[in-house]
Design a protein around this motif. Structure first.
Motif, PDB file in Angstrom:
ATOM      1  N   UNK A  41      10.313  -4.787  -5.098  1.00 42.62           N
ATOM      2  CA  UNK A  41      10.083  -3.379  -6.004  1.00 42.62           C
ATOM      3  C   UNK A  41       8.658  -3.390  -6.610  1.00 42.62           C
ATOM      4  N   UNK A  42       8.247  -4.550  -7.067  1.00 41.68           N
ATOM      5  CA  UNK A  42       6.994  -4.658  -7.826  1.00 41.68           C
ATOM      6  C   UNK A  42       5.525  -4.098  -6.667  1.00 41.68           C
ATOM      7  N   UNK A  43       5.700  -4.856  -5.348  1.00 43.86           N
ATOM      8  CA  UNK A  43       4.919  -4.297  -4.381  1.00 43.86           C
ATOM      9  C   UNK A  43       4.893  -2.905  -4.067  1.00 43.86           C
ATOM     10  N   UNK A  44       6.219  -2.355  -3.899  1.00 40.02           N
ATOM     11  CA  UNK A  44       6.435  -1.158  -3.705  1.00 40.02           C
ATOM     12  C   UNK A  44       5.934  -0.105  -4.839  1.00 40.02           C
ATOM     13  N   UNK A  45       5.886  -0.632  -5.914  1.00 38.47           N
ATOM     14  CA  UNK A  45       5.699   0.344  -7.170  1.00 38.47           C
ATOM     15  C   UNK A  45       4.022   0.241  -7.092  1.00 38.47           C
ATOM     16  N   UNK A  46       3.202  -0.950  -6.757  1.00 37.57           N
ATOM     17  CA  UNK A  46       1.879  -0.935  -6.591  1.00 37.57           C
ATOM     18  C   UNK A  46       1.305   0.430  -5.644  1.00 37.57           C
ATOM     19  N   UNK A  47       2.217   0.129  -4.396  1.00 32.53           N
ATOM     20  CA  UNK A  47       1.784   1.029  -3.362  1.00 32.53           C
ATOM     21  C   UNK A  47       1.836   2.452  -3.718  1.00 32.53           C
ATOM     22  N   UNK A  48       2.887   2.627  -4.203  1.00 35.71           N
ATOM     23  CA  UNK A  48       3.366   4.101  -5.000  1.00 35.71           C
ATOM     24  C   UNK A  48       1.819   4.525  -5.989  1.00 35.71           C
ATOM     25  N   UNK A  49       1.842   3.701  -6.876  1.00 35.72           N
ATOM     26  CA  UNK A  49       0.667   3.881  -7.992  1.00 35.72           C
ATOM     27  C   UNK A  49      -0.592   4.116  -7.144  1.00 35.72           C
ATOM     28  N   UNK A  50      -0.869   3.239  -6.103  1.00 34.38           N
ATOM     29  CA  UNK A  50      -2.266   3.515  -5.420  1.00 34.38           C
ATOM     30  C   UNK A  50      -2.333   4.807  -4.642  1.00 34.38           C
ATOM     31  N   UNK A  51      -1.121   5.244  -4.049  1.00 38.02           N
ATOM     32  CA  UNK A  51      -1.023   6.353  -3.608  1.00 38.02           C
ATOM     33  C   UNK A  51      -0.939   7.754  -4.666  1.00 38.02           C
ATOM     34  N   UNK A  52      -1.109   7.409  -5.943  1.00 43.20           N
ATOM     35  CA  UNK A  52      -0.985   8.167  -7.044  1.00 43.20           C
ATOM     36  C   UNK A  52       0.349   9.011  -7.049  1.00 43.20           C
ATOM     37  N   UNK A  53       1.353   8.224  -6.905  1.00 42.01           N
ATOM     38  CA  UNK A  53       2.739   8.791  -6.852  1.00 42.01           C
ATOM     39  C   UNK A  53       3.106   7.769  -8.148  1.00 42.01           C
ATOM     40  N   UNK A  54       2.517   8.590  -9.281  1.00 37.88           N
ATOM     41  CA  UNK A  54       2.819   7.808 -10.775  1.00 37.88           C
ATOM     42  C   UNK A  54       4.278   8.030 -11.153  1.00 37.88           C
ATOM     43  N   UNK A  55       4.905   9.055 -10.854  1.00 39.88           N
ATOM     44  CA  UNK A  55       6.325   9.262 -11.307  1.00 39.88           C
ATOM     45  C   UNK A  55       7.286   8.209 -10.585  1.00 39.88           C
TER      46      UNK A  55
END
Length: 143
Positions: A41-55
């Protein structure tokens, strides 16, 4: 009118959360349900953050922070995700928790100052920004 692969142009790549999930698609064998770990989940959250999907990142990071509340990095990234998605009160809450636990986490001081500024509270922000500058070794502004 054909329905071929070429008729469906790419839309900018695979969504980060789908890519991270696809990496572990067959870990337990076909048809066997698999629960995602906190690290995944941490890895996926990092990917989302990097993709600017902050929500989306904040949604995932909330569960990560609940599972490992003593870890600073997930809580700090959650605060950043809240900040970038304009959830400023939530960002402030997370940053204050970080500072309560780790009073010398200079980036949390900087972010808290910026968060308070963004909320139109410059007087409250000033001491946090001064502390962040002091932690970073910057000389105080003369005025």
């Amino acid at each position: 009118m054909s329905d071929t692969f070429r008729d469906h142009p790419a839309t900018g790549g695979v969504a980060p959360d789908r890519w991270a999930s696809a990496l572990h698609l067959f870990d337990n064998g076909p048809g066997v349900p698999r629960e995602e770990t906190t690290a995944e989940r941490w890895e996926r959250a990092l990917l989302l953050f990097d993709a600017k999907d902050y929500t989306g990142a904040a949604r995932l990071l909330t569960t990560v922070v609940e599972e490992v509340p003593e870890q600073t990095a997930p809580r700090l990234l959650l605060a950043r995700a809240y900040y970038h998605s304009a959830q400023l009160r939530r960002a402030e809450e997370q940053l204050r928790r970080i500072i309560d636990r780790d009073p010398v986490e200079h980036y949390a001081h900087l972010m808290l100052g910026r968060t308070l500024e963004r909320q139109g509270r410059p007087e409250e922000a000033a001491p946090w920004l001064r502390l962040a500058a002091a932690f970073a070794g910057e000389a105080p502004a003369r005025g």
